[in-house]
Structure formats: C-alpha cells, structure tokens
Design a protein around this motif. Structure first.
Motif, PDB file in Angstrom:
ATOM      1  N   ASP A  73      -7.069 -22.909 -16.744  1.00 57.30           N
ATOM      2  CA  ASP A  73      -6.100 -22.439 -17.725  1.00 57.30           C
ATOM      3  C   ASP A  73      -5.884 -20.931 -17.522  1.00 57.30           C
ATOM      4  N   GLN A  74      -5.028 -20.322 -18.356  1.00 57.77           N
ATOM      5  CA  GLN A  74      -4.665 -18.927 -18.147  1.00 57.77           C
ATOM      6  C   GLN A  74      -5.872 -17.989 -18.232  1.00 57.77           C
ATOM      7  N   ARG A  75      -6.752 -18.202 -19.207  1.00 59.73           N
ATOM      8  CA  ARG A  75      -7.882 -17.289 -19.380  1.00 59.73           C
ATOM      9  C   ARG A  75      -8.853 -17.391 -18.205  1.00 59.73           C
ATOM     10  N   SER A  76      -9.181 -18.605 -17.807  1.00 62.25           N
ATOM     11  CA  SER A  76     -10.116 -18.752 -16.688  1.00 62.25           C
ATOM     12  C   SER A  76      -9.463 -18.325 -15.375  1.00 62.25           C
ATOM     13  N   TYR A  77      -8.152 -18.516 -15.248  1.00 60.89           N
ATOM     14  CA  TYR A  77      -7.461 -18.079 -14.033  1.00 60.89           C
ATOM     15  C   TYR A  77      -7.488 -16.557 -13.923  1.00 60.89           C
ATOM     16  N   LEU A  78      -7.304 -15.870 -15.040  1.00 60.49           N
ATOM     17  CA  LEU A  78      -7.376 -14.413 -15.043  1.00 60.49           C
ATOM     18  C   LEU A  78      -8.772 -13.935 -14.654  1.00 60.49           C
ATOM     19  N   ALA A  79      -9.809 -14.551 -15.255  1.00 59.29           N
ATOM     20  CA  ALA A  79     -11.183 -14.131 -14.952  1.00 59.29           C
ATOM     21  C   ALA A  79     -11.522 -14.392 -13.490  1.00 59.29           C
ATOM     22  N   TRP A  80     -11.217 -15.587 -13.010  1.00 61.12           N
ATOM     23  CA  TRP A  80     -11.526 -15.945 -11.620  1.00 61.12           C
ATOM     24  C   TRP A  80     -10.751 -15.074 -10.636  1.00 61.12           C
ATOM     25  N   SER A  81      -9.464 -14.855 -10.915  1.00 59.06           N
ATOM     26  CA  SER A  81      -8.645 -14.050 -10.009  1.00 59.06           C
ATOM     27  C   SER A  81      -9.157 -12.619  -9.933  1.00 59.06           C
ATOM     28  N   THR A  82      -9.559 -12.064 -11.069  1.00 62.03           N
ATOM     29  CA  THR A  82     -10.102 -10.706 -11.075  1.00 62.03           C
ATOM     30  C   THR A  82     -11.356 -10.619 -10.217  1.00 62.03           C
ATOM     31  N   LEU A  83     -12.220 -11.630 -10.314  1.00 57.57           N
ATOM     32  CA  LEU A  83     -13.466 -11.622  -9.551  1.00 57.57           C
ATOM     33  C   LEU A  83     -13.209 -11.648  -8.044  1.00 57.57           C
ATOM     34  N   TRP A  84     -12.359 -12.576  -7.593  1.00 56.33           N
ATOM     35  CA  TRP A  84     -12.175 -12.666  -6.137  1.00 56.33           C
ATOM     36  C   TRP A  84     -11.342 -11.501  -5.605  1.00 56.33           C
ATOM     37  N   MET A  85     -10.380 -11.011  -6.400  1.00 53.35           N
ATOM     38  CA  MET A  85      -9.589  -9.865  -5.935  1.00 53.35           C
ATOM     39  C   MET A  85     -10.432  -8.595  -5.859  1.00 53.35           C
ATOM     40  N   LEU A  86     -11.397  -8.457  -6.762  1.00 52.67           N
ATOM     41  CA  LEU A  86     -12.316  -7.318  -6.706  1.00 52.67           C
ATOM     42  C   LEU A  86     -13.184  -7.387  -5.448  1.00 52.67           C
ATOM     43  N   ALA A  87     -13.746  -8.556  -5.181  1.00 52.39           N
ATOM     44  CA  ALA A  87     -14.574  -8.713  -3.995  1.00 52.39           C
ATOM     45  C   ALA A  87     -13.759  -8.485  -2.718  1.00 52.39           C
ATOM     46  N   ALA A  88     -12.500  -8.948  -2.719  1.00 49.12           N
ATOM     47  CA  ALA A  88     -11.641  -8.745  -1.556  1.00 49.12           C
ATOM     48  C   ALA A  88     -11.294  -7.274  -1.376  1.00 49.12           C
ATOM     49  N   ARG A  89     -11.047  -6.571  -2.476  1.00 54.13           N
ATOM     50  CA  ARG A  89     -10.708  -5.148  -2.367  1.00 54.13           C
ATOM     51  C   ARG A  89     -11.856  -4.363  -1.755  1.00 54.13           C
ATOM     52  N   ARG A  90     -13.070  -4.684  -2.113  1.00 55.44           N
ATOM     53  CA  ARG A  90     -14.220  -3.984  -1.551  1.00 55.44           C
ATOM     54  C   ARG A  90     -14.326  -4.187  -0.035  1.00 55.44           C
ATOM     55  N   ALA A  91     -13.802  -5.319   0.433  1.00 52.31           N
ATOM     56  CA  ALA A  91     -13.864  -5.604   1.865  1.00 52.31           C
ATOM     57  C   ALA A  91     -12.720  -4.962   2.648  1.00 52.31           C
ATOM     58  N   VAL A  92     -11.708  -4.423   1.946  1.00 49.42           N
ATOM     59  CA  VAL A  92     -10.555  -3.798   2.594  1.00 49.42           C
ATOM     60  C   VAL A  92     -10.750  -2.286   2.624  1.00 49.42           C
ATOM     61  N   ARG A  93     -10.439  -1.665   3.725  1.00 51.36           N
ATOM     62  CA  ARG A  93     -10.642  -0.224   3.858  1.00 51.36           C
ATOM     63  C   ARG A  93      -9.708   0.550   2.926  1.00 51.36           C
ATOM     64  N   PRO A  94     -10.066   1.762   2.539  1.00 55.78           N
ATOM     65  CA  PRO A  94      -9.214   2.574   1.668  1.00 55.78           C
ATOM     66  C   PRO A  94      -7.802   2.721   2.245  1.00 55.78           C
ATOM     67  N   GLY A  95      -6.809   2.536   1.378  1.00 52.91           N
ATOM     68  CA  GLY A  95      -5.415   2.625   1.798  1.00 52.91           C
ATOM     69  C   GLY A  95      -4.853   1.335   2.337  1.00 52.91           C
ATOM     70  N   GLY A  96      -5.708   0.324   2.519  1.00 52.57           N
ATOM     71  CA  GLY A  96      -5.243  -0.953   3.055  1.00 52.57           C
ATOM     72  C   GLY A  96      -4.378  -1.703   2.062  1.00 52.57           C
ATOM     73  N   LEU A  97      -3.501  -2.536   2.594  1.00 50.95           N
ATOM     74  CA  LEU A  97      -2.589  -3.313   1.767  1.00 50.95           C
ATOM     75  C   LEU A  97      -3.253  -4.572   1.226  1.00 50.95           C
ATOM     76  N   GLY A  98      -2.813  -4.979   0.033  1.00 48.13           N
ATOM     77  CA  GLY A  98      -3.181  -6.269  -0.538  1.00 48.13           C
ATOM     78  C   GLY A  98      -1.926  -6.972  -1.000  1.00 48.13           C
ATOM     79  N   ALA A  99      -1.791  -8.256  -0.691  1.00 49.68           N
ATOM     80  CA  ALA A  99      -0.611  -9.024  -1.083  1.00 49.68           C
ATOM     81  C   ALA A  99      -1.045 -10.430  -1.452  1.00 49.68           C
ATOM     82  N   VAL A 100      -0.657 -10.879  -2.659  1.00 44.42           N
ATOM     83  CA  VAL A 100      -1.113 -12.154  -3.194  1.00 44.42           C
ATOM     84  C   VAL A 100       0.093 -12.951  -3.678  1.00 44.42           C
TER      85      VAL A 100
END
Length: 239
Positions: A73-100
C-alpha cells in the motif's frame, strides 16, 4: 543465491535491499531503476491480485512469469522505497545521477521517497508511450510514464544535454509483463556514467542498453524466472 558475470555486466539473484546494503560506497556512476510500482488497484484486494491480472488483458495472461514486490500500500511503498533508494544512493559516487521509473498513481510517493533518501530531486523525464496505449472511452489516454531523476548531491553543469521527453512504443516482443524498450533505456542513459546500478533488473533492458553503450552494469533480480531470462538475453547479446 546465484550470480553471473557477462562481460562488463554482473548479475545478482536475491532481494535488492540486501544486496544494495552490501555494496561499496561510491562504487557506481549512476542509479537507473524500474521498480515494481504497486499501483494496480485502489484497494487491498486489488493490489493482492497476481501481476498478470493487474497489468495484462485476458488474452495475454500467462505469456510471462509473475513478478514480486507489487502488493504494497502507499505507506509501506513509501517506507520500502526510501530504504532501497537510500542504500542505492550510498553506492553511487557524489554527483552521480539517479533515475527511477514510476506511473501517475505513484508519482507523488516516489518523489517523496527519492528526497527522503537524500537524493537531490531535479525534475521529471516523460516516457511518451504513444497513442498505442489502450484507450478508455470518455477519458484522457494514459500514454505516459515518468522518471523521477536527480543527483547524489551537487553536480557540475557540464557535458551534453539530454531530452526530457522520450517517445517509444511499448515493445511488442517484450520479455516481462512490465518490460520497457531497450531503445528507451539507451536514450535515458545518454548522460549517465557507468557502472550503472539496476536494483530491479527484470528481463534486463537496462543491462542490454549498457552492453550497447559500453557501460559497466550491475543488475539485481529477486524472481528466479526473470534472472534466468536476463542472463540468457545478455549472454546472447554478448555473443
């Protein structure tokens, strides 16, 4: 859990969040992702249906394997998306692009999660699927999906300019219920640096586009049937 190396592409089977948390910080040039949208219904009974029931007409059901992660649902989708996007951002170098990728139903919650995960939200890219999309009488045609995009912190104003609207029909020979055209993925990556991180590989259209562009690639897929399809397609394309 399986893994495979095909040229400059690495494929990992398993849960995206677990794999993302194990990646070395700053080891990727860009995040490019097509996660499950969890948007195929307004009620729990609708969302809990099979993905083929939600996204395919009856004559096309059974052509492709079902995919996982589409019942939130919307609440769990927001929580889950935040978690994986945070982990993905840490793996991307500074200034790198993200597109979802997202659709109109999940666009607001996706932009919230993107920012909550620390990405600098910089805009939307539109995928115009053309008038080939299924019409509904008395309504506007839903012929677009969207890319929420931004950067991992500041990014210099340098390099070429990419379009903000890409027009591609849905591939009639796709290998996934929600598969997107390889040409679309290739166009989007015009300003991305590799290696490219793809946490929801599916049938590997992003991986195939990376192969064509000569970019390194890491694809993660939880559904074994789609891992098999992705591995086979990349091996065939690599020759």
């Amino acid at each position: 859990m399986r893994s495979a190396i095909i040229g400059s592409a690495t494929l990992l089977e398993g849960d995206a969040l677990e794999h993302l948390r194990a990646l070395a910080p700053g080891s990727f040039g860009a995040l490019f992702s097509d996660p499950p949208y969890s948007s195929g219904g307004a009620f729990r009974s609708d969302r809990s249906q099979s993905t083929s029931s939600k996204y395919q007409t009856s004559e096309h059901r059974g052509l492709y394997p079902e995919f996982q992660g589409d019942t939130r649902d919307q609440r769990s989708y927001l929580a889950w998306s935040t978690l994986w996007m945070l982990a993905a951002r840490r793996a991307v170098r500074p200034g790198g692009l993200g597109a979802v990728f997202t659709d109109w139903r999940q666009l607001p919650v996706t932009t919230d999660a993107f920012q909550a995960a620390g990405w600098v939200w910089r805009g939307l890219v539109v995928w115009d699927k053309t008038r080939a999309g299924r019409p509904q009488l008395g309504r506007y045609r839903n012929q677009a999906e969207y890319l929420v995009w931004g950067t991992n912190g500041p990014r210099k104003l340098a390099g070429q300019v990419a379009d903000g609207v890409f027009t591609h029909c849905v591939d009639k020979r796709k290998r996934h219920i929600a598969g997107k055209p390889i040409a679309l993925m290739r166009d989007v990556m015009a300003i991305m640096d590799g290696p490219v991180l793809d946490p929801f590989m599916g049938s590997a259209p992003i991986g195939l586009a990376c192969l064509e562009l000569g970019l390194g690639y890491l694809g993660i897929e939880v559904e074994p049937a789609y891992f098999d399809i992705a591995e086979r397609r990349l091996r065939e394309a690599a020759g």
